[in-house]
Enzyme design. Structure first.
Site, short mmCIF file in Angstrom:
data_model
loop_
_atom_site.label_atom_id
_atom_site.label_comp_id
_atom_site.label_asym_id
_atom_site.label_seq_id
_atom_site.Cartn_x
_atom_site.Cartn_y
_atom_site.Cartn_z
N PHE A 15 0.82 -1.22 0.00
CA PHE A 15 0.00 0.00 0.00
C PHE A 15 0.85 1.27 0.00
O PHE A 15 0.55 2.23 -0.70
CB PHE A 15 -0.92 0.01 1.22
N VAL A 81 15.10 -8.26 -0.34
CA VAL A 81 16.22 -7.43 0.12
C VAL A 81 16.69 -7.96 1.48
O VAL A 81 15.92 -8.03 2.43
CB VAL A 81 15.81 -5.94 0.22
N GLU A 172 -13.62 -10.69 11.32
CA GLU A 172 -14.05 -11.00 9.96
C GLU A 172 -13.91 -12.49 9.66
O GLU A 172 -14.79 -13.10 9.04
CB GLU A 172 -13.23 -10.15 8.97
C1 LIG Z 1 -5.52 -9.98 7.05
C2 LIG Z 1 -5.33 -8.49 7.05
C3 LIG Z 1 -6.44 -7.65 6.99
C4 LIG Z 1 -6.29 -6.27 6.99
N1 LIG Z 1 -7.40 -5.49 6.92
C5 LIG Z 1 -7.26 -4.16 6.84
C6 LIG Z 1 -8.41 -3.31 6.69
O1 LIG Z 1 -9.54 -3.80 6.62
N2 LIG Z 1 -8.19 -1.97 6.59
C7 LIG Z 1 -6.95 -1.42 6.64
O2 LIG Z 1 -6.81 -0.22 6.52
N3 LIG Z 1 -5.86 -2.19 6.82
C8 LIG Z 1 -5.98 -3.53 6.91
N4 LIG Z 1 -4.87 -4.33 7.07
C9 LIG Z 1 -3.56 -3.68 7.24
C10 LIG Z 1 -3.00 -3.23 5.91
O3 LIG Z 1 -3.03 -4.28 4.97
C11 LIG Z 1 -1.58 -2.74 6.15
O4 LIG Z 1 -1.63 -1.67 7.05
C12 LIG Z 1 -0.94 -2.29 4.86
O5 LIG Z 1 -0.81 -3.38 3.97
C13 LIG Z 1 0.44 -1.70 5.15
O6 LIG Z 1 1.01 -1.29 3.94
P1 LIG Z 1 2.59 -1.37 3.76
O7 LIG Z 1 2.89 -0.77 2.43
O8 LIG Z 1 3.27 -0.84 4.94
O9 LIG Z 1 2.93 -2.93 3.73
P2 LIG Z 1 2.38 -4.08 2.79
O10 LIG Z 1 1.16 -3.67 2.07
O11 LIG Z 1 2.32 -5.29 3.65
O12 LIG Z 1 3.52 -4.25 1.71
C14 LIG Z 1 4.82 -4.66 2.06
C15 LIG Z 1 5.52 -5.15 0.81
O13 LIG Z 1 6.89 -5.30 1.07
C16 LIG Z 1 7.35 -6.50 0.51
N5 LIG Z 1 8.55 -6.91 1.27
C17 LIG Z 1 8.63 -7.18 2.59
N6 LIG Z 1 9.90 -7.46 2.94
C18 LIG Z 1 10.62 -7.38 1.79
C19 LIG Z 1 12.00 -7.55 1.50
N7 LIG Z 1 12.90 -7.88 2.45
N8 LIG Z 1 12.41 -7.40 0.23
C20 LIG Z 1 11.52 -7.10 -0.75
N9 LIG Z 1 10.21 -6.90 -0.52
C21 LIG Z 1 9.77 -7.03 0.74
C22 LIG Z 1 6.18 -7.44 0.63
O14 LIG Z 1 6.28 -8.50 -0.30
C23 LIG Z 1 5.01 -6.50 0.35
O15 LIG Z 1 4.70 -6.46 -1.01
C24 LIG Z 1 -4.99 -5.71 7.06
C25 LIG Z 1 -3.87 -6.55 7.13
C26 LIG Z 1 -4.04 -7.92 7.11
C27 LIG Z 1 -2.84 -8.83 7.17
#
Ligand SMILES: Cc1cc2nc3c(=O)[nH]c(=O)nc-3n(C[C@H](O)[C@H](O)[C@H](O)COP(=O)(O)OP(=O)(O)OC[C@H]3O[C@@H](n4cnc5c(N)ncnc54)[C@H](O)[C@@H]3O)c2cc1C
Length: 423
Positions: A15, A81, A172
């Site tokens: 995200f 990474v 959920e």
């Molecule tokens: C089951 C579930 C339900 C959820 N429901 C909601 C909801 O209803 N509403 C809401 O607002 N939020 C919800 N969330 C939370 C929301 O999904 C997260 O807050 C959001 O995804 C965070 O975004 P981000 O970009 O920080 O991480 P992410 O979206 O998790 O993306 C991280 C990315 O980094 C990549 N990555 C990780 N480590 C490495 C590495 N070492 N090297 C290369 N790539 C790497 C991963 O593959 C991934 O693509 C939910 C989460 C889960 C697990």
């Protein structure tokens, strides 16, 4: 003389990372490299629907490469990474190194077992598509196994699903598993009555959905109970074994225990020599930068942003998205030598579904419950899905499932000799 392009490296196209990409896309001053260990962007809020056989994986995930086709200055590499050399300004992955001018760590979070690492093998987590498919497989297999045994007393632990963690994901999942077993598949079995399935939701604190108001939390509890879910609060888990879950006054026998109780920073975050909190989230300043390096940003679930706040921002997608857009703009303003105001989070509210036509949604002073909350939830989750095709296929799957009471994706891919319901 033309100015040299700045190289922006983004680790993680979730995200947060995706919003940085979109903000800097097609701007000739920037060369953007995205490294992700998955080849797709995943809409995690709907993972539970894949886990409970309502949606298929392709409804909630989209190859990152296809999202960025039109962004000529964006390159995607598939890699995990493993390290960052902050002195040399390089990231390390799959025996490669890549240098950066600006680095964005957007690696999200992983499931945390609060120091009980051995619980990982006894439970199923829900963080990615593989997890969702494991839960789906386990649920479907346990019904098949119970049908083979054909005796409820002997299959009780197969037909008892326990979910640990009373946040939105736990709620959920509990509502959706109850719906699947008590309604959707009920007519499909002959030897067992899947309507006798038990679903228990366990929460250590005094109430479920503790980020919501008391009234939404109470409403959700009553609704879950009316849907056949047993809701246990003030019930910290003492142990999890192969046979079930130990609470202070009771042992619940179950072959399927789902862990939805907590998250911590990613493996990469854990390893980096940066200031972190107890959950391995990297502490950032008011501009989403690490405390150590001004050209390194951390956003979303990987970050602990608490500057000027009483508690850190929550691990939800709006935080990650807003920080992603902010950091994209911050980099632009740096290059133009302009000052940017600190990051400010705009809280859009909370929502969680309880089941078919029931949800709670809170937007500031507005609180929607029941069908209105569900319609609000439906709308938001459709709008925020990435990709037009995903929006359409998700909507169609929902409409089909809603009208026919049939779930779309209940295939078990293995043949019987490969099957094993967890002992
Ligand atoms: C089951 C579930 C339900 C959820 N429901 C909601 C909801 O209803 N509403 C809401 O607002 N939020 C919800 N969330 C939370 C929301 O999904 C997260 O807050 C959001 O995804 C965070 O975004 P981000 O970009 O920080 O991480 P992410 O979206 O998790 O993306 C991280 C990315 O980094 C990549 N990555 C990780 N480590 C490495 C590495 N070492 N090297 C290369 N790539 C790497 C991963 O593959 C991934 O693509 C939910 C989460 C889960 C697990």
């Amino acid at each position: 003389m033309s100015k040299q392009k700045k190289k922006v490296v983004i680790i993680g196209a979730g995200f947060g990372g995706l919003q940085v990409i979109k903000t800097l896309a097609n701007q000739k001053e920037y060369e953007i490299l995205v490294v992700d260990k998955k080849n797709h962007h995943l809409f995690q809020p709907l993972l539970y629907q894949v886990a409970t056989a309502v949606l298929s994986p392709a409804d909630i995930a989209i190859p990152t490469r296809s999202i960025t086709t039109k962004y000529k200055n964006v390159k995607i590499l598939f890699g995990d990474v493993s390290d960052i050399n902050f002195q040399k300004k390089e990231i390390v992955f799959q025996n490669n190194t890549e240098s950066y001018d600006y680095l964005i760590i957007a690696t999200g979070a992983k499931t945390s077992y609060f120091g009980n690492a051995h619980w990982e093998n006894k439970t199923l987590g829900l963080k990615n598509l593989r997890d969702a498919l494991s839960i789906r497989r386990q649920i479907l297999l346990s019904f098949e196994q119970a049908e083979l045994i054909g005796d409820y007393e002997k299959s009780k632990s197969l037909m008892h699903y326990v979910i640990i963690g009373g946040g939105p994901t736990g709620v959920e999942l509990a509502g959706s598993i109850a719906e699947l077993s008590h309604n959707i598949i009920r007519k499909d079995f002959r030897n067992i009555d899947s309507g006798m399935t038990k679903v228990t939701l366990i929460e250590a604190g005094p109430r479920i959905l503790n980020a919501f108001s008391e009234s939404s939390s109470q409403f959700t509890k009553l609704k879950l109970e009316s849907r056949g879910v047993e809701v246990l609060t003030n019930s910290p888990v003492l142990d999890i074994t192969d046979s079930g879950v130990k609470l202070k006054d009771r042992f619940i026998e179950s072959k399927t225990v789902i862990w939805a109780a907590g998250v911590e920073g990613s493996n990469l975050a854990k390893k980096l020599p940066l200031n972190k909190d107890k959950a391995n989230k990297i502490i950032v300043d008011e501009y989403c930068r690490t405390l150590e390096y001004q050209d390194v940003f951390v956003i979303g679930d990987a970050a602990n942003f608490s500057k000027g706040l009483t508690k850190p921002l929550p691990g939800v997608s709006p935080v990650a998205m807003q920080q992603g857009r902010y950091v994209g703009k911050f980099i632009q303003s740096q290059e133009k030598q302009k000052q940017m105001a600190p990051f400010q989070y705009f809280d859009k509210g909370n929502m969680a579904t309880i089941g078919r036509t029931d949800a709670v949604a809170e937007f500031g002073i507005f609180k929607l419950k029941g069908i209105l909350g569900w319609l609000g939830w439906l709308f938001v989750h459709l709008v925020y899905q990435v990709g037009f095709k995903n929006k359409v296929s998700t909507l169609l799957s929902w409409v089909w499932s809603y009208l026919t009471f049939r779930a779309g994706s209940r295939l078990i891919q293995e043949e019987v000799q490969d099957l094993s319901v967890r002992p």
